[in-house]
Write an enzyme that holds these catalytic residues in place. Structure first.
Site, PDB file in Angstrom:
ATOM      1  CG  ASN A  67      -6.977 -25.325 -30.713  1.00 41.91           C
ATOM      2  OD1 ASN A  67      -6.845 -25.972 -29.854  1.00 41.91           O
ATOM      3  ND2 ASN A  67      -5.911 -24.327 -31.130  1.00 41.91           N
ATOM      4  CG  HIS A  92     -44.291   4.379  -7.274  1.00 36.93           C
ATOM      5  ND1 HIS A  92     -45.345   3.410  -8.063  1.00 36.93           N
ATOM      6  CD2 HIS A  92     -45.130   4.363  -6.047  1.00 36.93           C
ATOM      7  CE1 HIS A  92     -46.265   3.048  -7.205  1.00 36.93           C
ATOM      8  NE2 HIS A  92     -46.149   3.483  -6.130  1.00 36.93           N
ATOM      9  CE1 TYR A 111     -28.806   6.931  -5.822  1.00 36.42           C
ATOM     10  CE2 TYR A 111     -28.979   8.817  -4.747  1.00 36.42           C
ATOM     11  CZ  TYR A 111     -28.378   7.714  -5.303  1.00 36.42           C
ATOM     12  OH  TYR A 111     -26.941   7.662  -4.665  1.00 36.42           O
TER      13      TYR A 111
HETATM   14  C1  UD1 Z   1      -6.371 -19.046 -31.682  1.00 36.67           C
HETATM   15  C2  UD1 Z   1      -5.713 -20.403 -32.268  1.00 36.67           C
HETATM   16  C3  UD1 Z   1      -6.833 -21.137 -32.840  1.00 36.67           C
HETATM   17  C4  UD1 Z   1      -8.183 -21.258 -32.085  1.00 36.67           C
HETATM   18  C5  UD1 Z   1      -8.481 -19.945 -31.443  1.00 36.67           C
HETATM   19  C6  UD1 Z   1      -9.701 -20.396 -30.710  1.00 36.67           C
HETATM   20  C7  UD1 Z   1      -3.170 -19.978 -32.501  1.00 36.67           C
HETATM   21  C8  UD1 Z   1      -2.346 -19.900 -33.273  1.00 36.67           C
HETATM   22  N1  UD1 Z   1      -4.333 -20.211 -32.925  1.00 36.67           N
HETATM   23  O1  UD1 Z   1      -6.829 -18.398 -32.957  1.00 36.67           O
HETATM   24  O2  UD1 Z   1      -6.179 -22.563 -33.197  1.00 36.67           O
HETATM   25  O3  UD1 Z   1      -9.071 -22.269 -32.799  1.00 36.67           O
HETATM   26  O4  UD1 Z   1      -7.367 -19.380 -30.961  1.00 36.67           O
HETATM   27  O5  UD1 Z   1     -10.073 -19.194 -30.166  1.00 36.67           O
HETATM   28  O6  UD1 Z   1      -3.074 -20.107 -31.069  1.00 36.67           O
HETATM   29  N2  UD1 Z   1      -1.586 -14.033 -27.578  1.00 36.67           N
HETATM   30  C9  UD1 Z   1      -0.501 -13.627 -26.971  1.00 36.67           C
HETATM   31  N3  UD1 Z   1       0.740 -13.278 -27.702  1.00 36.67           N
HETATM   32  C10 UD1 Z   1       0.592 -13.182 -28.988  1.00 36.67           C
HETATM   33  C11 UD1 Z   1      -0.373 -13.498 -29.770  1.00 36.67           C
HETATM   34  C12 UD1 Z   1      -1.665 -14.062 -29.245  1.00 36.67           C
HETATM   35  O7  UD1 Z   1      -0.684 -13.678 -25.750  1.00 36.67           O
HETATM   36  O8  UD1 Z   1       1.636 -12.807 -29.595  1.00 36.67           O
HETATM   37  C13 UD1 Z   1      -2.989 -14.392 -27.075  1.00 36.67           C
HETATM   38  C14 UD1 Z   1      -4.306 -13.452 -27.253  1.00 36.67           C
HETATM   39  O9  UD1 Z   1      -4.111 -12.439 -26.449  1.00 36.67           O
HETATM   40  C15 UD1 Z   1      -5.340 -14.585 -27.219  1.00 36.67           C
HETATM   41  C16 UD1 Z   1      -4.800 -15.825 -27.460  1.00 36.67           C
HETATM   42  O10 UD1 Z   1      -3.335 -15.946 -27.465  1.00 36.67           O
HETATM   43  O11 UD1 Z   1      -5.709 -14.630 -25.710  1.00 36.67           O
HETATM   44  C17 UD1 Z   1      -5.128 -16.272 -28.907  1.00 36.67           C
HETATM   45  O12 UD1 Z   1      -4.678 -15.396 -29.883  1.00 36.67           O
HETATM   46  P1  UD1 Z   1      -5.793 -14.545 -31.072  1.00 36.67           P
HETATM   47  O13 UD1 Z   1      -4.876 -13.969 -31.979  1.00 36.67           O
HETATM   48  O14 UD1 Z   1      -6.753 -14.454 -30.508  1.00 36.67           O
HETATM   49  O15 UD1 Z   1      -5.720 -16.134 -31.792  1.00 36.67           O
HETATM   50  P2  UD1 Z   1      -6.915 -16.727 -32.735  1.00 36.67           P
HETATM   51  O16 UD1 Z   1      -6.410 -16.181 -34.249  1.00 36.67           O
HETATM   52  O17 UD1 Z   1      -8.171 -16.492 -32.181  1.00 36.67           O
END
Ligand code: UD1
Ligand code: CA
Length: 426
Positions: A170, A330, A333
């Site tokens: 994903n 050469h 600035y």
């Molecule tokens: C997430 C996906 C995963 C995917 C991957 C791709 C979920 C549960 N999982 O995992 O399936 O393969 O991204 O890079 O979504 N965020 C918030 N608020 C929160 C938590 C997260 O805004 O409470 C935002 C983060 O800032 C980030 C995004 O959601 O931009 C994804 O969160 P992150 O913790 O990076 O998820 P991954 O573990 O990378």
């Protein structure tokens, strides 16, 4: 009903960055990573954008201040589904919602467009962007039934051994029909090891209700990289640099050694210009055709170079305009300078453009010759066809007349030069 709004998730702490700065504000070639995401989304035709902020929300809000991009705050960081819920008010009245994670800056406009098209043509409740990776570790995996229908996304932490082989992942970018999204959000729980509301659970919920979940697979798997650490950040910078340079090379610019060259976004370079190794060219710089730039040149913001100019090693230019056929070869600035045509700037020439309070300008007229090691204290104006002796110091406001020769410290007029415009030599 309005068409589509984008919700960009950017509230996460970015724990693995080990930083006081919110992850999405870490810079890629002079701009915060999230600006690449908002840029691609808006070029894909989705003009209404809301960014969900949380950790360091003030800083993210400041960055978007005065732009079309709205921000909302997710109060407690309890997962990506909760983050989307924080934008519930903003998505009212739109038929579809594009969700993009703020930490995937390499996603392109073209990919977003294909995703949106697929979503519209299939009439699905949810259309996911997926990619097949050699090493899918860390990403959520797409789980399909025997008929190939998507039934759920299994987060890396929740996978049982036998599913770990699933290599289709994903990306995190998807389009929901708003109705389906709101329905799914109601039912998403925290039944997982992190005790978070996972947006990816929407897949299981919609699919169980026999609603259509579509997907489109990404061709270039670089695009999906999510930045979670500084090592991944460096990798993304590298990919972005190469994209920019490949585009320039395709348009007729020679870049001798891409590995040691850095060119920021929004740089224009004319054809048959050659960029030598170890050169850095920052955003907004414009360079004409048939120029030689570098090696080891640094061209900073606000710099414009005409055609057939030569900017050599250890030359730094900032907010400086250089006209056609001028040579600055050469150790120089120049800041806030305007340099005419057929000028020769000797090695080691420096503009003193900053007096501790103000920045001032330097003008150098066409066909002038500045001797090595000259210091030009701004504001100052050097006329056309003037000659400044080696090591001369031109004091602030001591303008040099057209055709004059000045030498010494501080510089004094030696004689007026007569005759035609001199040609510069190498
Ligand atoms: C997430 C996906 C995963 C995917 C991957 C791709 C979920 C549960 N999982 O995992 O399936 O393969 O991204 O890079 O979504 N965020 C918030 N608020 C929160 C938590 C997260 O805004 O409470 C935002 C983060 O800032 C980030 C995004 O959601 O931009 C994804 O969160 P992150 O913790 O990076 O998820 P991954 O573990 O990378
Ligand atoms: Ca991530």
């Amino acid at each position: 009903m309005k068409n589509m709004i984008a919700v960009i998730l950017a509230a996460g702490r970015g724990t693995r960055m080990k930083s006081g700065t919110p992850k999405v504000l870490h810079s890629i070639l002079g701009r915060p990573m999230i600006s690449y995401v908002t840029g691609a989304v808006s070029r894909a035709g989705v003009k209404d954008i809301v960014v969900v902020t949380g950790f360091g929300s003030g800083k993210v809000k400041d960055f978007f201040y005065g732009t079309r991009v709205k921000t909302v705050v997710q109060k407690r960081l309890s997962g990506s589904a909760d983050a989307v819920s924080a934008a519930k008010k903003e998505i009212k009245g739109y038929s579809d919602v594009l969700v993009v994670y703020g930490d995937t800056p390499l996603i392109t406009e073209g990919t977003l467009k294909s995703l949106i098209e697929r979503h519209k043509s299939s009439g699905a409740s949810l259309t996911l962007l997926t990619a097949v990776l050699k090493d899918p570790a860390g990403y959520g995996r797409i789980i399909r039934d025997t008929g190939g229908k998507i039934t759920k996304i299994a987060e890396d932490g929740e996978l049982r051994e036998y599913k770990k082989e699933t290599r289709e992942i994903n990306v995190g970018t998807c389009v929901f029909a708003r109705g389906g999204l709101l329905d799914a959000l109601k039912d998403i729980g925290r039944d997982n090891s992190k005790r978070e509301y996972y947006l990816t659970d929407a897949v299981r919920i919609l699919s169980a209700r026999a609603l259509k979940v579509e997907s489109i697979a990404m061709e270039n798997s670089d695009e999906m990289i999510g930045i979670n650490s500084r090592i991944e950040l460096a990798a993304a910078v590298n990919i972005m640099k190469n994209r920019i340079m490949e585009e320039l090379m395709a348009s007729g610019v020679t870049i001798q050694d891409p590995a040691t060259t850095t060119i920021y976004p929004d740089v224009k370079i004319g054809k048959d210009t050659v960029i030598y190794p170890n050169t850095i060219i920052e955003s907004g710089v414009r360079i004409g055709s048939d120029c030689h730039i570098g090696p080891f040149a640094r061209l900073r913001g606000g710099t414009r170079i005409g055609d057939k100019a030569e900017i050599g090693n250890f030359v730094e230019l900032v907010r400086t305009v250089v006209a056609d056929s001028t040579k600055i070869k050469h150790h120089t600035y120049l800041g806030d300078a305007k340099v005419g045509r057929f000028v020769n700037i000797g090695a080691g020439t420096i503009t003193a453009n900053y007096d501790g309070k103000n920045k001032s300008s330097t003008f150098i007229g066409d066909s002038s010759f500045i001797g090595v090691g000259a210091i030009l204290i701004a504001p100052v104006k050097i006329g056309k066809r003037a000659l400044v002796g080696a090591g001369a110091v031109i004091l602030r406001g001591q303008n040099v007349k057209d055709g004059a020769t000045v030498v010494g410290v501080p510089a004094k007029v030696l004689r007026r030069r007569v005759g035609d415009r001199r040609k510069t030599s190498r």
